[in-house]
Design a protein around this motif. Structure first.
Motif, PDB file in Angstrom:
ATOM      1  N   SER A  38       0.816  -1.225   0.000  1.00 46.23           N
ATOM      2  CA  SER A  38       0.000   0.000   0.000  1.00 46.23           C
ATOM      3  C   SER A  38       0.841   1.263   0.000  1.00 46.23           C
ATOM      4  N   SER A  39       2.116   1.112   0.308  1.00 51.78           N
ATOM      5  CA  SER A  39       3.001   2.276   0.225  1.00 51.78           C
ATOM      6  C   SER A  39       4.421   1.788  -0.047  1.00 51.78           C
ATOM      7  N   SER A  40       5.152   2.588  -0.765  1.00 56.48           N
ATOM      8  CA  SER A  40       6.532   2.274  -1.088  1.00 56.48           C
ATOM      9  C   SER A  40       7.264   3.578  -1.322  1.00 56.48           C
ATOM     10  N   ALA A  41       8.456   3.676  -0.818  1.00 55.16           N
ATOM     11  CA  ALA A  41       9.213   4.916  -0.953  1.00 55.16           C
ATOM     12  C   ALA A  41       9.429   5.286  -2.414  1.00 55.16           C
ATOM     13  N   ASP A  42       9.763   4.312  -3.236  1.00 56.52           N
ATOM     14  CA  ASP A  42      10.038   4.589  -4.641  1.00 56.52           C
ATOM     15  C   ASP A  42       8.848   4.301  -5.543  1.00 56.52           C
ATOM     16  N   GLY A  43       7.759   3.819  -4.987  1.00 53.80           N
ATOM     17  CA  GLY A  43       6.633   3.408  -5.821  1.00 53.80           C
ATOM     18  C   GLY A  43       6.885   2.019  -6.373  1.00 53.80           C
ATOM     19  N   ASP A  57     -13.453  -7.308 -22.371  1.00 54.97           N
ATOM     20  CA  ASP A  57     -14.590  -6.475 -22.757  1.00 54.97           C
ATOM     21  C   ASP A  57     -14.454  -5.109 -22.095  1.00 54.97           C
ATOM     22  N   SER A  58     -15.472  -4.284 -22.237  1.00 52.17           N
ATOM     23  CA  SER A  58     -15.386  -2.918 -21.712  1.00 52.17           C
ATOM     24  C   SER A  58     -15.224  -2.898 -20.195  1.00 52.17           C
ATOM     25  N   SER A  59     -15.791  -3.878 -19.502  1.00 51.63           N
ATOM     26  CA  SER A  59     -15.614  -3.948 -18.042  1.00 51.63           C
ATOM     27  C   SER A  59     -14.159  -4.221 -17.694  1.00 51.63           C
ATOM     28  N   GLY A  60     -13.521  -5.107 -18.450  1.00 57.26           N
ATOM     29  CA  GLY A  60     -12.109  -5.413 -18.229  1.00 57.26           C
ATOM     30  C   GLY A  60     -11.226  -4.208 -18.501  1.00 57.26           C
ATOM     31  N   ILE A  61     -11.511  -3.500 -19.587  1.00 51.73           N
ATOM     32  CA  ILE A  61     -10.738  -2.292 -19.901  1.00 51.73           C
ATOM     33  C   ILE A  61     -10.949  -1.239 -18.816  1.00 51.73           C
ATOM     34  N   GLY A  62     -12.200  -1.086 -18.390  1.00 54.39           N
ATOM     35  CA  GLY A  62     -12.486  -0.129 -17.317  1.00 54.39           C
ATOM     36  C   GLY A  62     -11.728  -0.454 -16.043  1.00 54.39           C
ATOM     37  N   MET A  63     -11.634  -1.747 -15.737  1.00 50.33           N
ATOM     38  CA  MET A  63     -10.908  -2.154 -14.530  1.00 50.33           C
ATOM     39  C   MET A  63      -9.410  -1.908 -14.680  1.00 50.33           C
ATOM     40  N   LEU A  64      -8.856  -2.122 -15.873  1.00 49.86           N
ATOM     41  CA  LEU A  64      -7.439  -1.799 -16.087  1.00 49.86           C
ATOM     42  C   LEU A  64      -7.193  -0.303 -15.878  1.00 49.86           C
ATOM     43  N   ILE A  65      -8.107   0.529 -16.346  1.00 46.35           N
ATOM     44  CA  ILE A  65      -7.969   1.979 -16.146  1.00 46.35           C
ATOM     45  C   ILE A  65      -8.036   2.316 -14.663  1.00 46.35           C
ATOM     46  N   LYS A  66      -8.973   1.708 -13.941  1.00 47.65           N
ATOM     47  CA  LYS A  66      -9.086   1.947 -12.496  1.00 47.65           C
ATOM     48  C   LYS A  66      -7.812   1.528 -11.768  1.00 47.65           C
ATOM     49  N   GLN A  67      -7.249   0.398 -12.172  1.00 46.05           N
ATOM     50  CA  GLN A  67      -6.040  -0.086 -11.508  1.00 46.05           C
ATOM     51  C   GLN A  67      -4.824   0.745 -11.890  1.00 46.05           C
ATOM     52  N   LEU A  68      -4.792   1.257 -13.108  1.00 49.08           N
ATOM     53  CA  LEU A  68      -3.744   2.210 -13.495  1.00 49.08           C
ATOM     54  C   LEU A  68      -3.793   3.417 -12.565  1.00 49.08           C
ATOM     55  N   ASN A  69      -4.971   3.960 -12.350  1.00 53.91           N
ATOM     56  CA  ASN A  69      -5.126   5.115 -11.460  1.00 53.91           C
ATOM     57  C   ASN A  69      -4.747   4.764 -10.021  1.00 53.91           C
ATOM     58  N   TYR A  70      -5.131   3.566  -9.572  1.00 48.19           N
ATOM     59  CA  TYR A  70      -4.800   3.109  -8.216  1.00 48.19           C
ATOM     60  C   TYR A  70      -3.279   3.056  -8.026  1.00 48.19           C
ATOM     61  N   VAL A  71      -2.574   2.470  -8.990  1.00 46.49           N
ATOM     62  CA  VAL A  71      -1.116   2.349  -8.902  1.00 46.49           C
ATOM     63  C   VAL A  71      -0.467   3.733  -8.965  1.00 46.49           C
ATOM     64  N   GLN A  72      -0.997   4.611  -9.790  1.00 45.10           N
ATOM     65  CA  GLN A  72      -0.444   5.962  -9.880  1.00 45.10           C
ATOM     66  C   GLN A  72      -0.648   6.726  -8.573  1.00 45.10           C
ATOM     67  N   GLU A  73      -1.759   6.490  -7.876  1.00 47.12           N
ATOM     68  CA  GLU A  73      -1.979   7.108  -6.562  1.00 47.12           C
ATOM     69  C   GLU A  73      -0.925   6.650  -5.557  1.00 47.12           C
ATOM     70  N   LEU A  74      -0.419   5.433  -5.742  1.00 48.62           N
ATOM     71  CA  LEU A  74       0.641   4.909  -4.879  1.00 48.62           C
ATOM     72  C   LEU A  74       2.019   5.386  -5.342  1.00 48.62           C
ATOM     73  N   LYS A  75       2.042   6.295  -6.313  1.00 53.15           N
ATOM     74  CA  LYS A  75       3.281   6.814  -6.914  1.00 53.15           C
ATOM     75  C   LYS A  75       4.031   5.714  -7.654  1.00 53.15           C
ATOM     76  N   GLY A  76       3.273   4.760  -8.182  1.00 51.29           N
ATOM     77  CA  GLY A  76       3.869   3.641  -8.898  1.00 51.29           C
ATOM     78  C   GLY A  76       3.762   3.794 -10.397  1.00 51.29           C
TER      79      GLY A  76
END
Length: 113
Positions: A38-43, A57-76
């Motif tokens: 949930s946290s890392s100094a370097d991401g 499908d579109s749900s899978g793509i939507g989930m990849l986008i959500k997870q991209l945003n989640y990882v970016q929030e972790l500075k990853g």
């Protein structure tokens, strides 16, 4: 759908096989959020290996986008690797090829295999 995690150097490689769709996207979300720090100094660097993904499908793509945003929030960093031509076509039609950082098959093998 089957999901596997492999840690290599500074990367978490998540391999998905089968389908990423309305029926499996929440499993993917839960797996990713449970298995990433949930946290890392370097991401953290998350590499989603789609080598064995047969359908999205579109749900899978939507989930990849959500997870991209989640990882970016972790500075990853979030990357997608080894897209089959049919999967890549879905990303191109949706206009998402520039949204996600992609890793070629050769680069993936060199760095993460």
């Amino acid at each position: 759908m089957e999901i596997n995690l492999k840690k290599k150097a500074d990367a978490h490689i998540i391999s998905i096989s089968g389908s990423l769709d309305i029926y499996t996207s929440l499993d993917f979300k839960n797996f990713l959020e449970t298995n990433l720090p949930s946290s890392s100094a370097d991401g953290v660097h998350v590499v989603i290996n789609l080598e064995k993904l047969n359908y999205i499908d579109s749900s899978g793509i939507g989930m990849l986008i959500k997870q991209l945003n989640y990882v970016q929030e972790l500075k990853g960093k979030f990357s997608i690797a080894n897209m089959k031509p049919a999967i890549e076509k879905v990303f191109k039609v949706a206009g998402l090829t520039s949204y996600f950082q992609t890793i070629s098959e050769d680069e993936f093998r060199e760095k993460f295999a």
